[in-house]
Design a protein around this motif. Sequence first.
Motif, mmCIF file in Angstrom:
data_model
loop_
_atom_site.group_PDB
_atom_site.id
_atom_site.type_symbol
_atom_site.label_atom_id
_atom_site.label_comp_id
_atom_site.label_asym_id
_atom_site.label_seq_id
_atom_site.Cartn_x
_atom_site.Cartn_y
_atom_site.Cartn_z
ATOM 1 N N LYS A 1 0.859 -1.192 0.000
ATOM 2 C CA LYS A 1 0.000 0.000 0.000
ATOM 3 C C LYS A 1 0.892 1.238 0.000
ATOM 4 N N SER B 1 -2.530 8.823 -4.520
ATOM 5 C CA SER B 1 -2.855 7.658 -3.691
ATOM 6 C C SER B 1 -3.718 8.074 -2.505
ATOM 7 N N LYS B 2 -4.661 7.210 -2.150
ATOM 8 C CA LYS B 2 -5.481 7.393 -0.948
ATOM 9 C C LYS B 2 -5.054 6.406 0.149
ATOM 10 N N GLY B 3 -3.867 5.802 -0.044
ATOM 11 C CA GLY B 3 -3.364 4.866 0.952
ATOM 12 C C GLY B 3 -3.802 3.432 0.716
ATOM 13 N N ASP B 4 -4.354 3.144 -0.479
ATOM 14 C CA ASP B 4 -4.814 1.786 -0.791
ATOM 15 C C ASP B 4 -3.748 1.030 -1.575
ATOM 16 N N TRP C 1 -5.438 5.842 -6.580
ATOM 17 C CA TRP C 1 -6.739 6.512 -6.699
ATOM 18 C C TRP C 1 -6.846 7.144 -8.084
ATOM 19 N N PRO D 1 1.454 5.185 0.640
ATOM 20 C CA PRO D 1 0.868 6.201 1.534
ATOM 21 C C PRO D 1 0.064 7.255 0.763
ATOM 22 N N GLU D 2 -0.851 7.902 1.478
ATOM 23 C CA GLU D 2 -1.681 8.932 0.859
ATOM 24 C C GLU D 2 -0.819 10.107 0.414
ATOM 25 N N HIS E 1 0.502 12.528 -3.391
ATOM 26 C CA HIS E 1 0.601 12.529 -4.847
ATOM 27 C C HIS E 1 2.020 12.885 -5.259
#
Length: 381
Positions: free
Chosen positions: A308, A331-334, A338, A310-311, A313
């Motif tokens: 994953k 990224s939204k941390g998934d 995103w 980390p949140e 960009h």
Amino acid sequence: MTERIIGIGAGAKELATEDMVLNIGPQHPSTHGVLRLRLTLDGERISSAEPIIGYMHRGAEKLFEVRDYRQIIMLANRHDWLSGFANELGVVLAAERMLGMEVPVRAVWARTLLAELNRVLNHLMFLGSYPLELGAITPLFYAFEERERIQAVMEEISGGRMHYMFNRVGGLKEELPLGWLDRVAETVAMTRRKVPDIEGLILHNEIFLARTKGVGVLDRDTIMQYGVSGPIARAAGVDFDLRRDQPYLAYSELPVKVVTRTAGDSYARFEVLLEQVKVSLDLAEACVDKLRSLPQGPINQRLPKVLKVPEGHTYAWTENPLGINGYYLVSKGDKTPWRMKLRSASFSNIQVLREILPGHLVADMVAILGSMFFVVGDIDK
């Protein structure tokens, strides 16, 4: 409707003629794939040109967003199918930057070596196919012989000939095979000896000169307006190369020579491509020497089963063989992005055809189009 003068001298008169609209493609021998050019002709001369894209429906950006960071690599090396390894780099560099991950030194140098070998493969394809479009078949055989030689070492290390899938977030898939660096050194040396043969066949050929000199001139202002990059921009005097100006991988430790010309025509673009092959062979040789001197160590980082990011960009851009290739990662941390926006080199480069084709003959269109060195999948993303 245009007026054309018919006859000579005092008896000449004007005759009203209609412009003809001609579609080149989407399936046409000169378009390298499913690209459509809508030309408006006044006789045999092009008065306007509109590149119409989208026939391949790649949908790469949306596909990126439903796949994890291992699966994205498989997709990323396909939009420009001549630059598979270079395409993979942007994805892993963006993810590593977001993770704050430091890649092992041996992996950095090995990536640089493979990127330059991939660049040579890309350029050899166009150095062989471009003269073919102008009626010269022999250079194709010479270029493909060298391509096959380099493909052999790329296939040995990765198992793939086009879609290498050898990059991983944190490094490379596995250790370099025993004796592989020696085989790369031999291949680079042999290709270096053979490149002058291609040069001798084409570069001073009278027919090739007549078809390309002064044809399809691209000026610096147009390049800046359209975001043209890579060999096409450097052939018009734009002295910019990310490997030297914003170094990534091991390029900050290498003497990157940026090849430029000032004419901006089809001949200059071919010249730049040919010279860049020699530069890439020099860089590959330097990478082999460095890898031989490095101590044994890891080639990648151990990753969790589910990776994953980390949140946040970031934007990772690289100097791909055809120009600047960039990935804007959000990224939204998934485990999946995103949003991932792709900036492909061919997309920007091909738009400039609407500026340089008008005023030329239809026969010159083939020479200009071939000198733009694009891959249709890279346009349609």
